[in-house]
Design an enzyme around this catalytic site. Structure first.
Site, PDB file in Angstrom:
ATOM      1  CB  CYS A  69      24.711  82.688  90.843  1.00 45.64           C
ATOM      2  SG  CYS A  69      26.166  81.641  90.672  1.00 45.64           S
ATOM      3  CB  CYS A  72      25.629  80.579  93.712  1.00 50.60           C
ATOM      4  SG  CYS A  72      26.690  81.831  92.947  1.00 50.60           S
TER       5      CYS A  72
END
Length: 307
Positions: A69, A72
């Site tokens: 991700c 993230c």
């Protein structure tokens, strides 16, 4: 979010796992805590101790992320910095959802990054996406403001952070202490000698240079005669009278008048007399901050008078 997410099943699994084995330590992959003491990498086995139990004392902010991700990896460093700055007023619990799918399921994760605040064993607030740092900071501040009275550990941690942030007092320089003691006694020659000794060892010491100028002026100002102004006005070509009058004017807070007097004296004189007046005026400049508008204006006027 209170009541919207049931963490009891996850708690039961965590209890069972804890009885079977000690909680393993994970490094959090690319978004780990990096040694931050207020960031913990959480697993399904450690969820009970690291999130639910700790949330009884302070809020635990759960960061649900994954190695693949990209957003993230933008959000996690922001949360880690803020957790360290919080000094334990809240704890950041990082959860790799790929390694801990049951935690993700318990929180009903549909997209990441997802951040959930857990208080007293229950989720109370959350957001999705990599928000900018100011918004994350505001979200955490609002969370702490809402809980500070109910959770005394928050204020205690914040007080500790404030104390840690206070700079330690620098030890006094004994050379300056000796000079200041002499000045307090009114022993201007001793104070001047002390500052000169500092400058002999450290020619660029601005503090000593400024203090030396102050001492020299104080010694002259103590003997200044207010009537010197009238005598200087009556004898414009008397250099000694002009210097004494300028000191008297500065001592009486007539700074601009003193500067103007000496600039005009520079324009009228030449040779050694001009040098004496110029040096005296520059010495008076040193009594004030360099950006003092009175000094700036007088410096320009002095340059015109000299050139």
């Amino acid at each position: 979010m209170a009541g919207a997410v049931d963490l009891s099943a996850l708690k039961a699994r965590s209890d069972a796992a804890a009885r079977q084995q000690a909680a393993p330590q994970t490094d959090g992959g690319g978004a780990g805590g990096g040694g931050n003491r207020f960031v913990v990498d959480v697993t399904e086995q450690s969820f009970q101790a690291d999130v639910l139990e700790r949330s009884l004392q302070v809020p635990v902010v759960v960061d649900l992320w994954a190695e693949w991700c990209g957003p993230c990896k933008q959000l996690s460093p922001v949360l880690e910095r803020l957790a360290e700055a919080g000094n334990g007023a809240w704890i950041l619990a990082k959860v790799d959802i790929d390694a801990n799918p049951r935690i993700a399921q318990a929180f009903g994760v549909q997209s990441i990054p997802m951040v959930v605040a857990v208080v007293g064993g229950q989720p109370v607030d959350a957001f999705n996406g990599a928000l900018p740092e100011p918004q994350v900071r505001q979200w955490i501040s609002a969370l702490l403001d809402a809980l500070r009275e109910r959770m005394p550990a928050i204020a205690e941690a914040e007080a500790g952070a404030t104390a840690d942030a206070e700079p330690a007092e620098e030890p006094e320089d004994p050379r300056f202490t000796a000079a200041e003691d002499a000045l307090e006694r009114g022993d201007y020659p001793a104070a001047e000698a002390a500052y000169q000794q500092i400058l002999a060892a450290e020619p660029a010491n601005e503090q000593a240079a400024a203090a030396l100028a102050q001492v020299r002026f104080l010694a002259r100002a103590e003997a200044a005669d207010p009537s010197a102004i009238g005598r200087a006005d009556a004898a414009p070509d008397d250099v000694d009278a002009q210097l004494a009058a300028a000191d008297a004017e500065v001592a009486a807070d007539g700074v601009e008048a003193a500067f103007d007097r000496l600039v005009k004296a520079v324009a009228r004189t030449s040779g050694e007399d001009r040098d004496r007046v110029r040096e005296h005026l520059v010495g008076l400049f040193e009594l004030f901050p360099a950006d003092d508008p009175r000094v700036s204006s007088a410096r320009r006027a002095l340059a015109r008078a000299l050139f």
